[in-house]
Scaffold this motif. Structure first.
Motif, short mmCIF file in Angstrom:
data_model
loop_
_atom_site.label_atom_id
_atom_site.label_comp_id
_atom_site.label_asym_id
_atom_site.label_seq_id
_atom_site.Cartn_x
_atom_site.Cartn_y
_atom_site.Cartn_z
N MET A 1 1.29 -7.70 4.40
CA MET A 1 0.46 -6.72 3.91
C MET A 1 -0.78 -7.17 3.02
O MET A 1 -0.72 -8.28 2.34
CB MET A 1 0.93 -5.64 3.02
CG MET A 1 0.18 -4.49 2.36
SD MET A 1 0.98 -3.45 1.07
CE MET A 1 1.30 -4.71 -0.25
N ASP A 2 -2.12 -6.62 3.35
CA ASP A 2 -3.46 -7.22 2.68
C ASP A 2 -3.27 -6.14 1.45
O ASP A 2 -3.68 -5.04 1.61
CB ASP A 2 -4.51 -7.02 3.54
CG ASP A 2 -5.78 -7.31 2.75
OD1 ASP A 2 -6.86 -7.71 3.64
OD2 ASP A 2 -5.70 -7.70 1.54
N ASN A 3 -3.01 -6.91 0.04
CA ASN A 3 -2.47 -6.07 -0.96
C ASN A 3 -4.09 -5.30 -1.41
O ASN A 3 -3.89 -4.46 -1.70
CB ASN A 3 -2.12 -6.91 -2.04
CG ASN A 3 -0.63 -7.32 -1.93
OD1 ASN A 3 0.05 -6.59 -1.05
ND2 ASN A 3 -0.11 -8.03 -2.66
N LEU A 4 -5.02 -6.13 -1.31
CA LEU A 4 -6.47 -5.85 -1.65
C LEU A 4 -6.79 -4.48 -0.83
O LEU A 4 -7.25 -3.42 -1.36
CB LEU A 4 -7.42 -6.65 -1.82
CG LEU A 4 -8.77 -6.25 -2.29
CD1 LEU A 4 -8.76 -5.72 -3.81
CD2 LEU A 4 -9.62 -7.45 -2.20
N THR A 5 -6.69 -4.50 0.55
CA THR A 5 -7.01 -3.46 1.24
C THR A 5 -6.23 -2.28 0.99
O THR A 5 -6.60 -1.01 1.20
CB THR A 5 -6.89 -3.96 2.73
OG1 THR A 5 -7.76 -4.95 3.01
CG2 THR A 5 -7.12 -2.87 3.67
N ALA A 6 -4.75 -2.49 0.87
CA ALA A 6 -3.88 -1.43 0.49
C ALA A 6 -4.27 -0.73 -0.69
O ALA A 6 -4.42 0.45 -0.79
CB ALA A 6 -2.55 -1.91 0.45
N VAL A 7 -4.78 -1.67 -1.74
CA VAL A 7 -4.96 -0.99 -3.30
C VAL A 7 -6.41 0.01 -2.82
O VAL A 7 -6.37 0.96 -3.52
CB VAL A 7 -5.22 -2.05 -4.17
CG1 VAL A 7 -5.94 -1.43 -5.36
CG2 VAL A 7 -4.07 -2.66 -4.43
N ARG A 8 -7.42 -0.74 -2.17
CA ARG A 8 -8.52 0.05 -1.90
C ARG A 8 -8.47 1.22 -1.16
O ARG A 8 -8.92 2.32 -1.37
CB ARG A 8 -9.52 -0.87 -1.08
CG ARG A 8 -10.11 -1.93 -1.69
CD ARG A 8 -11.38 -2.72 -1.01
NE ARG A 8 -11.64 -3.99 -1.68
CZ ARG A 8 -12.71 -3.89 -2.55
NH1 ARG A 8 -13.10 -2.70 -2.85
NH2 ARG A 8 -13.06 -5.04 -3.20
N THR A 9 -7.38 1.30 -0.33
CA THR A 9 -7.14 2.48 0.71
C THR A 9 -6.28 3.49 -0.34
O THR A 9 -6.80 4.72 -0.39
CB THR A 9 -6.09 2.16 1.67
OG1 THR A 9 -6.73 1.07 2.49
CG2 THR A 9 -5.85 3.44 2.55
N PHE A 10 -5.49 3.04 -1.24
CA PHE A 10 -4.67 4.17 -2.10
C PHE A 10 -6.02 4.49 -3.12
O PHE A 10 -5.90 5.98 -3.24
CB PHE A 10 -3.80 3.30 -3.04
CG PHE A 10 -3.60 4.06 -4.15
CD1 PHE A 10 -3.92 3.79 -5.57
CD2 PHE A 10 -2.69 5.38 -4.21
CE1 PHE A 10 -3.61 4.47 -6.54
CE2 PHE A 10 -2.21 5.95 -5.18
CZ PHE A 10 -2.67 5.43 -6.38
N LEU A 11 -6.91 3.89 -3.49
CA LEU A 11 -7.94 4.30 -4.44
C LEU A 11 -8.83 5.41 -3.78
O LEU A 11 -8.98 6.47 -4.41
CB LEU A 11 -8.76 3.46 -4.90
CG LEU A 11 -8.24 2.10 -6.01
CD1 LEU A 11 -9.27 1.07 -6.28
CD2 LEU A 11 -7.60 2.76 -6.85
#
Length: 309
Positions: free
Chosen positions: A1-11
């Motif tokens: 998982m690309d953590n930064l992409t996942a975080v941006r998506t959640f935001l």
């Protein structure tokens, strides 16, 4: 998982309140957005979102995670932004709130020039006359009238707004032209402006030389939005007292007539305001510079400097 992409998506899901709207905003398939958030929850071993058929909202853990990560991702973006481009080439989203007439009469008519100069800045404009909570509503900056005394806020002076009293020709034909502020206390009708959220009436205090008069007068209609104030004046519902940039074009066209020449209220200072604990981004900086240009160019506003009393 690309953590930064996942975080941006959640935001983005939290900000839009919807997986579908987040997917559209990020230009990703909806199932990809759902999968990224599920992977993030599995990675953290907590539930971040409450999902119903009608809406998506963060859990208590999700809210705490959002607040921390929104700040961290924002700082990450700012570092990359400043390293990638000079001040003249900012990029990213700028969320700014302002009064409706500032937006519709001063900002938006000139916005194409701002976009031509800064094509990579995306403006999210909130236009209303209600007070805005910068932190709670996740706004980058606001444009506010009056003096800013809150020590938790930084205020940059953009310029000032002269004020003027005016009415429609039909209204003046029916009621006469007031020559002195005291004339407004009898035989005339004011259009009262009340501050949104408090219903407190805006005072009308006019001065000429050493004489100062506070006008109360009777009113037929009160409004809490400056666009409605202008509409009421154009409809002949009374005498309007407001910043001259609101009425200026209509005075030039003859749709409104200025009255009480020689009597004036103090100019209203206008500031761009942002939280003191927030880094001043290149986007906010160039937007403030551009707004000052508008105040210098408009025939109905004054550039930065001490407002006239």
């Amino acid at each position: 998982m690309d953590n930064l992409t996942a975080v941006r998506t959640f935001l983005r899901v939290v900000e839009t309140g919807s997986f579908a709207r987040a997917a559209d905003s990020l230009q990703l398939p909806r199932n990809s957005v759902t999968k990224l958030v599920q992977q993030l929850e599995a990675h953290l071993r907590i539930k971040l979102l409450n999902r119903t058929t009608r809406r998506v909202s963060p859990t208590s853990d999700g809210t705490a995670y959002y607040e921390r990560m929104a700040r961290l991702v924002g700082e990450w973006d700012e570092v990359e932004d400043e390293l990638a481009r000079a001040r003249s080439h900012p990029r990213g989203r700028l969320r700014v709130d302002m009064g409706t007439t500032i937006a519709s009469l001063l900002l938006i008519p000139s916005l194409a020039r701002f976009h031509a100069r800064y094509p990579d800045v995306q403006l999210d404009i909130g236009a209303s006359d209600r007070p805005v909570d910068l932190v709670g509503e996740r706004v980058d900056c606001v444009i506010r009238a009056g003096t800013v005394t809150d020590p938790s806020l930084v205020a940059r002076h953009l310029g000032s707004l002269p004020q003027a009293a005016c009415a429609s020709p039909d209204y003046l034909a029916a009621h006469g032209v007031p020559a002195h502020p005291s004339d407004l206390e009898g035989g005339h009708t004011l259009i009262r402006y009340v501050f949104a959220g408090s219903n407190r009436a805006q005072p009308v205090v006019l001065s000429r030389g050493d004489a100062t008069v506070e006008v109360k007068g009777r009113y037929f209609v009160s409004v809490n939005e400056s666009g409605a104030l202008l509409s009421a004046a154009l409809a002949g519902l009374g005498v309007m007292h407001a910043p001259a940039f609101i009425s200026g074009r209509h005075v030039d066209s003859g749709a409104l007539v200025r009255v009480l020449d020689g009597w004036r209220a103090p100019d209203v200072p206008i500031h761009l305001v942002y939280p003191a604990n927030r880094h001043l981004s290149a986007r906010v900086r160039v937007f403030a510079d551009w707004m000052i240009e508008l105040f210098r160019e408009s025939p109905y506003t004054l550039p930065p400097g001490p407002p006239r009393g």
